[in-house]
Scaffold this motif. Structure first.
Motif, mmCIF file in Angstrom:
data_model
loop_
_atom_site.group_PDB
_atom_site.id
_atom_site.type_symbol
_atom_site.label_atom_id
_atom_site.label_comp_id
_atom_site.label_asym_id
_atom_site.label_seq_id
_atom_site.Cartn_x
_atom_site.Cartn_y
_atom_site.Cartn_z
ATOM 1 N N LEU A 1 0.828 -1.200 0.000
ATOM 2 C CA LEU A 1 0.000 0.000 0.000
ATOM 3 C C LEU A 1 0.864 1.252 0.000
ATOM 4 O O LEU A 1 0.392 2.337 -0.273
ATOM 5 C CB LEU A 1 -0.925 0.024 1.216
ATOM 6 N N ASP B 1 2.858 0.772 -3.903
ATOM 7 C CA ASP B 1 1.692 0.627 -4.759
ATOM 8 C C ASP B 1 2.004 0.367 -6.229
ATOM 9 O O ASP B 1 1.141 0.509 -7.073
ATOM 10 C CB ASP B 1 0.855 1.909 -4.630
ATOM 11 N N GLY C 1 -18.993 6.829 -3.134
ATOM 12 C CA GLY C 1 -17.921 6.616 -2.167
ATOM 13 C C GLY C 1 -18.444 5.949 -0.911
ATOM 14 O O GLY C 1 -19.642 5.641 -0.791
ATOM 15 N N TYR C 2 -17.549 5.760 0.034
ATOM 16 C CA TYR C 2 -17.882 5.046 1.259
ATOM 17 C C TYR C 2 -18.975 5.769 2.051
ATOM 18 O O TYR C 2 -19.786 5.149 2.726
ATOM 19 C CB TYR C 2 -16.608 4.893 2.096
ATOM 20 N N GLY C 3 -19.021 7.109 1.928
ATOM 21 C CA GLY C 3 -20.026 7.891 2.661
ATOM 22 C C GLY C 3 -21.444 7.595 2.197
ATOM 23 O O GLY C 3 -22.409 7.914 2.895
ATOM 24 N N ARG D 1 -11.995 3.717 -4.008
ATOM 25 C CA ARG D 1 -11.346 2.473 -3.575
ATOM 26 C C ARG D 1 -11.911 1.967 -2.251
ATOM 27 O O ARG D 1 -12.017 0.773 -2.043
ATOM 28 C CB ARG D 1 -9.845 2.714 -3.443
ATOM 29 N N GLN E 1 -13.619 1.023 -9.927
ATOM 30 C CA GLN E 1 -12.783 1.929 -9.119
ATOM 31 C C GLN E 1 -12.085 2.983 -9.969
ATOM 32 O O GLN E 1 -11.405 2.682 -10.940
ATOM 33 C CB GLN E 1 -11.731 1.127 -8.356
ATOM 34 N N THR F 1 -5.115 3.679 -8.530
ATOM 35 C CA THR F 1 -5.031 2.233 -8.699
ATOM 36 C C THR F 1 -6.288 1.670 -9.346
ATOM 37 O O THR F 1 -6.535 0.469 -9.309
ATOM 38 C CB THR F 1 -4.763 1.545 -7.345
ATOM 39 N N GLY F 2 -7.076 2.558 -9.927
ATOM 40 C CA GLY F 2 -8.257 2.143 -10.677
ATOM 41 C C GLY F 2 -8.153 2.731 -12.070
ATOM 42 O O GLY F 2 -7.076 2.843 -12.625
ATOM 43 N N HIS G 1 -5.654 10.322 -4.451
ATOM 44 C CA HIS G 1 -5.626 9.078 -5.228
ATOM 45 C C HIS G 1 -6.869 8.934 -6.086
ATOM 46 O O HIS G 1 -6.830 8.357 -7.158
ATOM 47 C CB HIS G 1 -5.550 7.878 -4.280
ATOM 48 N N ILE H 1 -21.539 15.769 -3.897
ATOM 49 C CA ILE H 1 -22.548 15.792 -2.831
ATOM 50 C C ILE H 1 -21.907 15.213 -1.583
ATOM 51 O O ILE H 1 -21.460 14.054 -1.577
ATOM 52 C CB ILE H 1 -23.796 14.968 -3.225
ATOM 53 N N ASN H 2 -21.839 16.028 -0.521
ATOM 54 C CA ASN H 2 -21.140 15.600 0.698
ATOM 55 C C ASN H 2 -21.587 16.511 1.844
ATOM 56 O O ASN H 2 -21.644 17.725 1.668
ATOM 57 C CB ASN H 2 -19.616 15.734 0.464
ATOM 58 N N ASP I 1 -20.013 17.222 4.485
ATOM 59 C CA ASP I 1 -18.880 17.923 5.094
ATOM 60 C C ASP I 1 -18.404 19.030 4.155
ATOM 61 O O ASP I 1 -17.779 18.756 3.130
ATOM 62 C CB ASP I 1 -17.758 16.895 5.347
ATOM 63 N N ALA J 1 -14.859 18.960 2.945
ATOM 64 C CA ALA J 1 -14.322 17.783 2.239
ATOM 65 C C ALA J 1 -13.517 18.259 1.026
ATOM 66 O O ALA J 1 -13.971 19.130 0.274
ATOM 67 C CB ALA J 1 -15.455 16.867 1.794
HETATM 68 C C1 LIG Z 1 -1.363 3.964 -2.692
HETATM 69 C C2 LIG Z 1 -2.824 4.253 -2.636
HETATM 70 C C3 LIG Z 1 -3.590 4.174 -3.782
HETATM 71 C C4 LIG Z 1 -4.944 4.493 -3.734
HETATM 72 N N1 LIG Z 1 -5.695 4.430 -4.880
HETATM 73 C C5 LIG Z 1 -6.976 4.840 -4.854
HETATM 74 C C6 LIG Z 1 -7.791 4.867 -6.045
HETATM 75 O O1 LIG Z 1 -7.379 4.458 -7.122
HETATM 76 N N2 LIG Z 1 -9.057 5.337 -5.940
HETATM 77 C C7 LIG Z 1 -9.586 5.782 -4.767
HETATM 78 O O2 LIG Z 1 -10.769 6.201 -4.754
HETATM 79 N N3 LIG Z 1 -8.862 5.753 -3.633
HETATM 80 C C8 LIG Z 1 -7.582 5.270 -3.647
HETATM 81 N N4 LIG Z 1 -6.872 5.211 -2.489
HETATM 82 C C9 LIG Z 1 -7.566 5.449 -1.219
HETATM 83 C C10 LIG Z 1 -7.756 6.920 -0.938
HETATM 84 O O3 LIG Z 1 -6.608 7.446 -0.305
HETATM 85 C C11 LIG Z 1 -8.977 7.115 -0.010
HETATM 86 O O4 LIG Z 1 -8.813 6.349 1.157
HETATM 87 C C12 LIG Z 1 -10.307 6.737 -0.656
HETATM 88 O O5 LIG Z 1 -10.435 7.344 -1.925
HETATM 89 C C13 LIG Z 1 -11.441 7.209 0.249
HETATM 90 O O6 LIG Z 1 -12.652 6.745 -0.253
HETATM 91 P P1 LIG Z 1 -14.017 7.513 0.028
HETATM 92 O O7 LIG Z 1 -13.855 8.937 -0.383
HETATM 93 O O8 LIG Z 1 -15.092 6.723 -0.599
HETATM 94 O O9 LIG Z 1 -14.169 7.331 1.600
HETATM 95 P P2 LIG Z 1 -13.926 8.311 2.842
HETATM 96 O O10 LIG Z 1 -12.574 8.922 2.780
HETATM 97 O O11 LIG Z 1 -14.299 7.548 4.047
HETATM 98 O O12 LIG Z 1 -14.960 9.484 2.621
HETATM 99 C C14 LIG Z 1 -16.336 9.346 2.739
HETATM 100 C C15 LIG Z 1 -16.954 10.700 2.493
HETATM 101 O O13 LIG Z 1 -18.355 10.546 2.536
HETATM 102 C C16 LIG Z 1 -18.923 11.644 3.223
HETATM 103 N N5 LIG Z 1 -20.215 11.228 3.769
HETATM 104 C C17 LIG Z 1 -20.491 10.688 4.983
HETATM 105 N N6 LIG Z 1 -21.805 10.464 5.098
HETATM 106 C C18 LIG Z 1 -22.391 10.848 3.956
HETATM 107 C C19 LIG Z 1 -23.712 10.860 3.472
HETATM 108 N N7 LIG Z 1 -24.727 10.424 4.223
HETATM 109 N N8 LIG Z 1 -23.933 11.321 2.221
HETATM 110 C C20 LIG Z 1 -22.901 11.773 1.443
HETATM 111 N N9 LIG Z 1 -21.634 11.796 1.864
HETATM 112 C C21 LIG Z 1 -21.379 11.328 3.093
HETATM 113 C C22 LIG Z 1 -17.915 12.008 4.291
HETATM 114 O O14 LIG Z 1 -18.058 13.370 4.684
HETATM 115 C C23 LIG Z 1 -16.586 11.744 3.552
HETATM 116 O O15 LIG Z 1 -16.110 12.919 2.914
HETATM 117 C C24 LIG Z 1 -5.526 4.878 -2.520
HETATM 118 C C25 LIG Z 1 -4.751 4.943 -1.360
HETATM 119 C C26 LIG Z 1 -3.411 4.620 -1.418
HETATM 120 C C27 LIG Z 1 -2.574 4.711 -0.165
#
Ligand SMILES: Cc1cc2nc3c(=O)[nH]c(=O)nc-3n(C[C@H](O)[C@H](O)[C@H](O)COP(=O)(O)OP(=O)(O)OC[C@H]3O[C@@H](n4cnc5c(N)ncnc54)[C@H](O)[C@@H]3O)c2cc1C
Length: 461
Positions: A98, A101, A361-363, A386, A399, A403-404, A422, A436-437, A439, A442
């Motif tokens: 990680l 990468d 995304g995860y949110g 991711r 993704q 890395t996607g 990333h 749409i978020n 925060d 963000a």
């Molecule tokens: C070497 C390396 C390579 C990587 N490659 C990639 C890649 O290719 N692609 C990638 O995406 N990531 C990659 N990552 C991971 C990246 O750093 C982040 O961890 C990832 O993108 C976070 O995903 P996320 O935004 O879905 O989740 P989070 O960071 O958990 O964010 C979730 C967001 O959702 C919001 N949220 C919460 N509740 C709600 C709601 N009810 N409605 C709407 N929004 C809400 C939050 O405010 C937050 O901003 C890589 C990391 C590393 C170290």
């Protein structure tokens, strides 16, 4: 069967997640003798000792100040010496770390050992007589022993039993390995980081809108004319004799050369031979699974540097400068290869069927089915971060990011995506970005044209 598993301690002190899957895959093979192999500073010894609780019969730490600063090629060289001595039937590596990468060490190791490689393994189908595996993008693959496979995140590493005992870790240095000092550490590393910069690419001025304005904003963004700016080398000094493996890297290659030669995909051995004979100044590869592993094998056969996942290229007419995100993506590193040809895998933009992409995304994890319904109603293709993929919420092929895949649709709607660099790398060339978020701080809003500060459930139901 004797199996060597290559593992590395992550920055969090735990086993690199992909290596954990490699270890579990080895432990799951009946009657296997499992040997752990790790390269790292002496301080990683307790980590490796702890890992032996799970069932490895031996653990070997390749540790020597001479190894410090090794890039992927030097690391693969040192690992290859150890594996050569251990003479296993099978070597298992995680797909990537990680931290770095790059995913290069496993394929490079296979090339140096002259072992057949099965990369990106999703399932080990059989180990009887020969190795049969289902892979992420190249279907079912078979290899004769001794073989090497790289493993995706396909399982969970078991926990140690209460009565488990540790074994002592053997430490091997460059003398024990008969390693050539000039092929180890910084000396043996043909890539150099020249400079690092703050990564500001893709920043936009965000206009915050109300949820009720979303549909009209999407409709208007769809109509906007787009004039993609394709960098071209015209009127500047370009590199001569640049090779692209497959058509995908052509656009990136055009930014540094107008003397581009298309080479069809082939085995690493054949491509290495063609490169030896044709003496290109640079060789550029796409970033799909085949390109990444074959580029790494080819680099190892030629003993040259390989820069992974470049997002931009530059030249002064003689040297190829390669840019890629570094240090968790907050910085961009400018890199050059000290060896010829310069080699890099480059990010290429994937053409999507739809002009609108809905990235979840995860949110947004609790609202995926509503989002899928809404996405299909507005004719959007689904994409994801991711973290959504890592949590099994979306398939890997959706993704977006480093890395996607890289996408450049007319409209990119990011819902519940924080905006990690990333991720941004894969979407910053979109025409209009809508986020749409809830925060308002963000980072995604700094890279969006329109923003809605709200929870997804209050916008899309
Ligand atoms: C070497 C390396 C390579 C990587 N490659 C990639 C890649 O290719 N692609 C990638 O995406 N990531 C990659 N990552 C991971 C990246 O750093 C982040 O961890 C990832 O993108 C976070 O995903 P996320 O935004 O879905 O989740 P989070 O960071 O958990 O964010 C979730 C967001 O959702 C919001 N949220 C919460 N509740 C709600 C709601 N009810 N409605 C709407 N929004 C809400 C939050 O405010 C937050 O901003 C890589 C990391 C590393 C170290």
């Amino acid at each position: 069967m004797k199996i060597v598993v290559c593992v590395r301690q992550g920055t969090d002190g735990l086993i690199n997640p992909f290596d954990a899957c490699a270890y579990e895959a080895a432990l799951s093979i009946n009657n296997a003798e499992v040997i752990l192999l790790s390269m790292g500073p002496a301080s990683t010894q307790p980590f490796l000792t702890e890992m032996t609780r799970l069932g490895a019969s031996r653990a070997i730490l390749l540790s020597d100040p001479q190894f410090a600063g090794s890039d992927t090629l030097a690391t693969a060289y040192i690992l290859a010496l150890a594996v050569g001595e251990l003479q296993p039937d099978l070597v298992i590596c995680g797909r990537q770390t990680l931290v770095g990468d790059t995913g290069q060490v496993g394929p490079m190791l296979s090339a140096l050992l002259l072992y057949p490689l099965i990369a990106n393994v999703m399932r080990v189908v059989s180990t009887e007589g020969e190795l049969v595996c289902e892979t992420r993008s190249q279907g079912m693959q078979t290899a004769a022993y001794p073989a090497l496979m790289t493993i995706e995140r396909i399982n969970r590493l078991r926990l140690p039993s209460i009565r488990s005992k540790t074994k002592s870790v053997e430490i091997w240095d460059h003398v024990r390995l008969s390693a050539q000092p000039e092929r180890c550490g910084l000396h043996g590393s043909p890539t150099r980081v020249l400079e690092t910069y703050q990564n500001d690419a893709g920043r936009r001025k965000c206009r915050f809108i109300e949820p009720s304005e979303l549909e009209t904003t999407i409709a208007e963004a769809r109509q906007k004319d787009r004039h993609p700016v394709v960098a071209s080398i015209q009127n500047r000094q370009g590199l001569k004799n640049v090779w692209i493996i497959g058509e995908e890297p052509r656009e990136m290659a055009s930014s540094v050369s107008d003397d581009i030669c298309l080479i069809p995909r082939d085995t690493a051995e054949h491509l290495a031979q063609r490169i030896r004979e044709g003496r290109p100044s640079a060789v550029l590869w796409a970033s799909d699974a085949w390109s990444k592993s074959t580029a790494a094998q080819t680099a190892a056969l030629l003993q040259i540097g390989l820069c992974a996942d470049c997002t931009a290229l530059e030249t002064d007419g003689a040297t190829l400068f390669m840019y890629r995100p570094a240090f968790s993506g907050s910085l961009i590193a400018k890199i050059r290869c000290l060896t010829t040809p310069a080699m890099a895998t480059v990010r290429t933009t994937q053409k999507d069927d739809s002009d609108v992409v809905l990235a979840v995304g995860y949110g947004a994890r609790n609202h995926f089915s509503a989002l899928e319904k809404w996405g299909s109603a507005i004719g959007a293709a689904m994409a994801s971060s991711r973290k959504a993929v890592d949590n099994d919420l979306m398939p890997y092929d959706t993704q977006v990011g480093l890395t996607g895949k890289t996408l450049a649709p007319a409209v990119y709607i990011a819902v519940g995506v924080s905006g990690a660099v990333h991720h941004l790398v894969g979407m910053r060339n979109a025409g209009t970005v809508i986020a749409i978020n809830p925060d308002k701080d963000a980072p995604i809003f700094e890279y969006a044209d329109y923003g809605i500060v709200a929870e997804v459930e209050s916008v899309i139901s």
